[in-house]
Write an enzyme that holds these catalytic residues in place. Sequence first.
Site, PDB file in Angstrom:
ATOM      1  N   CYS A 173       0.809  -1.226   0.000  1.00 13.28           N
ATOM      2  CA  CYS A 173       0.000   0.000   0.000  1.00 13.28           C
ATOM      3  C   CYS A 173       0.842   1.276   0.000  1.00 13.28           C
ATOM      4  O   CYS A 173       0.298   2.380  -0.148  1.00 13.28           O
ATOM      5  CB  CYS A 173      -0.910   0.012   1.214  1.00 13.28           C
ATOM      6  SG  CYS A 173      -1.802  -1.534   1.452  1.00 13.28           S
ATOM      7  N   HIS A 313      -3.593   7.605   6.002  1.00 12.18           N
ATOM      8  CA  HIS A 313      -3.672   6.276   5.392  1.00 12.18           C
ATOM      9  C   HIS A 313      -5.093   5.739   5.573  1.00 12.18           C
ATOM     10  O   HIS A 313      -5.681   5.220   4.631  1.00 12.18           O
ATOM     11  CB  HIS A 313      -2.638   5.349   6.021  1.00 12.18           C
ATOM     12  CG  HIS A 313      -2.561   4.012   5.369  1.00 12.18           C
ATOM     13  ND1 HIS A 313      -2.282   3.857   4.030  1.00 12.18           N
ATOM     14  CD2 HIS A 313      -2.730   2.752   5.875  1.00 12.18           C
ATOM     15  CE1 HIS A 313      -2.271   2.563   3.726  1.00 12.18           C
ATOM     16  NE2 HIS A 313      -2.550   1.880   4.826  1.00 12.18           N
ATOM     17  N   GLU A 324      -2.851   4.855  13.690  1.00 13.08           N
ATOM     18  CA  GLU A 324      -2.381   6.021  12.934  1.00 13.08           C
ATOM     19  C   GLU A 324      -2.672   7.313  13.697  1.00 13.08           C
ATOM     20  O   GLU A 324      -1.835   8.222  13.740  1.00 13.08           O
ATOM     21  CB  GLU A 324      -3.033   6.079  11.555  1.00 13.08           C
ATOM     22  CG  GLU A 324      -2.513   7.255  10.717  1.00 13.08           C
ATOM     23  CD  GLU A 324      -3.039   7.279   9.297  1.00 13.08           C
ATOM     24  OE1 GLU A 324      -2.560   8.131   8.503  1.00 13.08           O
ATOM     25  OE2 GLU A 324      -3.936   6.472   8.974  1.00 13.08           O
ATOM     26  N   LYS A 345      -9.987   7.635   1.431  1.00  9.56           N
ATOM     27  CA  LYS A 345     -10.390   6.238   1.218  1.00  9.56           C
ATOM     28  C   LYS A 345     -11.841   6.009   1.633  1.00  9.56           C
ATOM     29  O   LYS A 345     -12.445   5.007   1.236  1.00  9.56           O
ATOM     30  CB  LYS A 345      -9.467   5.288   1.976  1.00  9.56           C
ATOM     31  CG  LYS A 345      -8.064   5.160   1.413  1.00  9.56           C
ATOM     32  CD  LYS A 345      -7.279   4.080   2.134  1.00  9.56           C
ATOM     33  CE  LYS A 345      -5.856   3.939   1.602  1.00  9.56           C
ATOM     34  NZ  LYS A 345      -4.975   5.056   2.023  1.00  9.56           N
ATOM     35  N   HIS A 350      -9.729   1.459  -1.057  1.00  9.56           N
ATOM     36  CA  HIS A 350      -8.276   1.309  -0.973  1.00  9.56           C
ATOM     37  C   HIS A 350      -7.725   0.819  -2.309  1.00  9.56           C
ATOM     38  O   HIS A 350      -7.957  -0.327  -2.709  1.00  9.56           O
ATOM     39  CB  HIS A 350      -7.933   0.335   0.145  1.00  9.56           C
ATOM     40  CG  HIS A 350      -6.483   0.347   0.545  1.00  9.56           C
ATOM     41  ND1 HIS A 350      -5.499   0.971  -0.195  1.00  9.56           N
ATOM     42  CD2 HIS A 350      -5.847  -0.188   1.622  1.00  9.56           C
ATOM     43  CE1 HIS A 350      -4.340   0.813   0.403  1.00  9.56           C
ATOM     44  NE2 HIS A 350      -4.524   0.108   1.501  1.00  9.56           N
ATOM     45  N   PHE A 409       1.650  -3.559   4.005  1.00  9.48           N
ATOM     46  CA  PHE A 409       1.984  -4.874   4.550  1.00  9.48           C
ATOM     47  C   PHE A 409       3.500  -5.058   4.522  1.00  9.48           C
ATOM     48  O   PHE A 409       4.193  -4.556   3.647  1.00  9.48           O
ATOM     49  CB  PHE A 409       1.343  -5.973   3.707  1.00  9.48           C
ATOM     50  CG  PHE A 409      -0.120  -6.220   4.000  1.00  9.48           C
ATOM     51  CD1 PHE A 409      -0.828  -5.431   4.889  1.00  9.48           C
ATOM     52  CD2 PHE A 409      -0.796  -7.251   3.364  1.00  9.48           C
ATOM     53  CE1 PHE A 409      -2.171  -5.659   5.155  1.00  9.48           C
ATOM     54  CE2 PHE A 409      -2.147  -7.498   3.614  1.00  9.48           C
ATOM     55  CZ  PHE A 409      -2.831  -6.698   4.510  1.00  9.48           C
TER      56      PHE A 409
END
Length: 422
Positions: A173, A313, A324, A345, A350, A409
């Site tokens: 991502c 994010h 976050e 998002k 996403h 990830f």
Amino acid sequence: MGRFERPQRALDRRVVITGMGALSPLGLTVQESWKNAIEGVSGIDKITLFDPTPMDAHIAGEVKNFTPENFIEKKEVRRMDRFIQFAMAAGKMALADSGFIITEKNAERTGVFVGAGIGGLPYIENQHSILLEKGANRVSPFFIPSVIANLAGGYLSIAFGTKGPNFCITSACATGAHSIGEAVQYIRRGVCDMMVAGGTEAVVCPMAIAGFASMKALSTRNNDPKGASRPFDKDRDGFVLSEGAAIMILEDLEHAEKRGARIYAEVTGYGLSSDAYHITSPTPEHDGAQRAMKSALQNANLNTTDINYINAHGTSTPVGDELEVTAVKKVFGDHSKEITVSSTKSMTGHLLGAAGALESVFCVLAIRDQVVPPTINLENPSTGCDLDFVPFSARDQKVTHTLNNSFGFGGTNACLIFSKLD
């Protein structure tokens, strides 16, 4: 909070954005995507690219009404997975927007960094079925170059005639943000004068939906697609898988000024880090994100109080959103209450490898238009999610420095800072 000291660069060339192209669940152009983002429109709906009935998740953010032949010759379209088609469209729109003309004289000083988080998974599914049903000799000779991630940039380089650096960053991502950040470094170091940079992704397909759903990562709010992506809300139940591409034309400031280019904004900061902790989960205080944000501030030579807006994010996952927020509070202290923070998002879903690039486009347009996009579906903020998330409606405000967060990830983190050109 104090100013972070920045190491001296060997070269201190300033890097600006002179062109942008994008297609997303919110639209087929930068303009359409931005208009819908500002209006708080959701691009999430029932999956139409395949029948999702056997799956746990039936919703996604698809790019609607895309006609690749508008950008690519018909015979070439059949040789490209959808993620490559998206990159070609976004790249061609970005280059046209910049007004930059690539010639033999400047080709070696022009590069392409366009990444994908996964690559051509739908084409792999298709060709695997052909292999099983019809045999090995029926597999397409274009199979391999249709699916490997670096072919998005490869096709763009061929189409544009660029002869400078050309490689693909794949960092889940964070791919789009890493691609832009590394392209900035190549210009700063004097390797290139112009870079085509961004991310692309198109994996709304059975394997991806099944795989992410088996991890319990996806929202299963199938009866309410528009309300499924709800970052920072206590009723969030996972992210919504989406597709699209976003590409920027990055240029040395002096180079851009000499040719009279229209300049959107400057890329002033780039920070990156690794959690070194877990393949999918961040540390309890998301210290990797903290280090990436601090590094971006150092790189930009900015105070924490200089940041007006953060494009978070904010994926709508139960764990990631709150961590976050914790990281932002740790880095920005009391000023975190003064910063507007939104997750686009909530509207786009996403886009994986394209997410950081599209959200960078939104950060740049927030500076241009002096408005920040909203976080929709934020009806009941989670405990601890108490920042100014710009709920439901966009807000006019002063925007001089924006921060874009992208976390992937494997514990990989990338942060970019965009600034109004002074």
